[in-house]
Design a protein around this motif. Structure first.
Motif, PDB file in Angstrom:
ATOM      1  N   MET A   1       0.847  -1.182   0.000  1.00 16.16           N
ATOM      2  CA  MET A   1       0.000   0.000   0.000  1.00 16.16           C
ATOM      3  C   MET A   1       0.888   1.239   0.000  1.00 16.16           C
ATOM      4  O   MET A   1       1.872   1.309   0.705  1.00 16.16           O
ATOM      5  CB  MET A   1      -0.908  -0.008   1.232  1.00 16.16           C
ATOM      6  N   ARG A   2       0.494   2.218  -0.781  1.00 11.81           N
ATOM      7  CA  ARG A   2       1.258   3.461  -0.878  1.00 11.81           C
ATOM      8  C   ARG A   2       1.231   4.243   0.427  1.00 11.81           C
ATOM      9  O   ARG A   2       0.244   4.203   1.168  1.00 11.81           O
ATOM     10  CB  ARG A   2       0.636   4.355  -1.946  1.00 11.81           C
ATOM     11  N   PRO A   3       2.309   5.010   0.696  1.00  6.10           N
ATOM     12  CA  PRO A   3       2.338   5.858   1.897  1.00  6.10           C
ATOM     13  C   PRO A   3       1.133   6.798   1.982  1.00  6.10           C
ATOM     14  O   PRO A   3       0.604   7.026   3.066  1.00  6.10           O
ATOM     15  CB  PRO A   3       3.649   6.631   1.763  1.00  6.10           C
ATOM     16  N   MET A   4       0.684   7.317   0.835  1.00  4.88           N
ATOM     17  CA  MET A   4      -0.474   8.212   0.817  1.00  4.88           C
ATOM     18  C   MET A   4      -1.666   7.540   1.505  1.00  4.88           C
ATOM     19  O   MET A   4      -2.358   8.153   2.327  1.00  4.88           O
ATOM     20  CB  MET A   4      -0.832   8.555  -0.635  1.00  4.88           C
ATOM     21  N   MET A   5      -1.907   6.283   1.206  1.00  5.62           N
ATOM     22  CA  MET A   5      -3.047   5.579   1.795  1.00  5.62           C
ATOM     23  C   MET A   5      -2.736   5.087   3.208  1.00  5.62           C
ATOM     24  O   MET A   5      -3.637   5.016   4.042  1.00  5.62           O
ATOM     25  CB  MET A   5      -3.476   4.420   0.898  1.00  5.62           C
ATOM     26  N   GLN A   6      -1.493   4.793   3.499  1.00  9.72           N
ATOM     27  CA  GLN A   6      -1.123   4.378   4.854  1.00  9.72           C
ATOM     28  C   GLN A   6      -1.391   5.502   5.851  1.00  9.72           C
ATOM     29  O   GLN A   6      -1.699   5.244   7.011  1.00  9.72           O
ATOM     30  CB  GLN A   6       0.348   3.974   4.904  1.00  9.72           C
ATOM     31  N   ARG A   7      -1.274   6.746   5.399  1.00 12.91           N
ATOM     32  CA  ARG A   7      -1.489   7.909   6.275  1.00 12.91           C
ATOM     33  C   ARG A   7      -2.923   8.421   6.237  1.00 12.91           C
ATOM     34  O   ARG A   7      -3.253   9.382   6.932  1.00 12.91           O
ATOM     35  CB  ARG A   7      -0.541   9.036   5.866  1.00 12.91           C
ATOM     36  N   ASP A   8      -3.789   7.845   5.411  1.00 14.09           N
ATOM     37  CA  ASP A   8      -5.149   8.353   5.228  1.00 14.09           C
ATOM     38  C   ASP A   8      -6.058   7.872   6.355  1.00 14.09           C
ATOM     39  O   ASP A   8      -6.687   6.811   6.268  1.00 14.09           O
ATOM     40  CB  ASP A   8      -5.681   7.920   3.859  1.00 14.09           C
TER      41      ASP A   8
END
Length: 129
Positions: free
Chosen positions: A1-8
């Protein structure tokens, strides 16, 4: 999973599941919970928008440059209720310079169209970390 989604945190709170993450394309699903209903006991439109917006965000972030929404609109076509599964399928229509246009179709578990979303993106000078 991309960092963008990990932080969402919003996507996590809604229980969104990324099914497809490809350049210019994304599919995200959500099971409607009781706490996602409005006063008429149907899925809150803002949460349908959030599902579509998340698929849009994944589809338009194709490289290390941060791309954000410049605007978006949604047309609601069918109401849904708790227990149903919604799926947002995003597809790039066109990218020209720093701007892009993406369409997202939200369907229910039977394949009926629940909403149509159109997002306009702008690529910033920021890069992902």
């Amino acid at each position: 999973m991309r960092p963008m989604m990990q932080r969402d945190a919003a996507a996590a709170m809604l229980g969104l599941q990324v099914e497809v993450d490809a350049p210019g394309e994304a599919v995200v699903s959500m099971t409607v919970r009781e706490d996602m209903l409005n006063g008429f006991l149907i899925t809150h439109g803002g949460l349908v928008f959030a599902l579509a917006d998340t698929a849009f965000a994944i589809a338009c972030n194709e490289d290390e440059r941060v791309t954000v929404a410049a605007g978006a609109d949604i047309t609601f076509l069918k109401s849904t209720k708790a227990g149903q599964t919604l799926r947002a399928s995003a597809l790039r229509r066109v990218v020209s310079g720093r701007t892009g246009l993406y369409d997202v179709t939200v369907t229910d578990e039977t394949g009926d169209v629940v909403a149509e979303f159109r997002g306009r993106s702008i690529t910033t000078n920021r890069t992902t970390d």
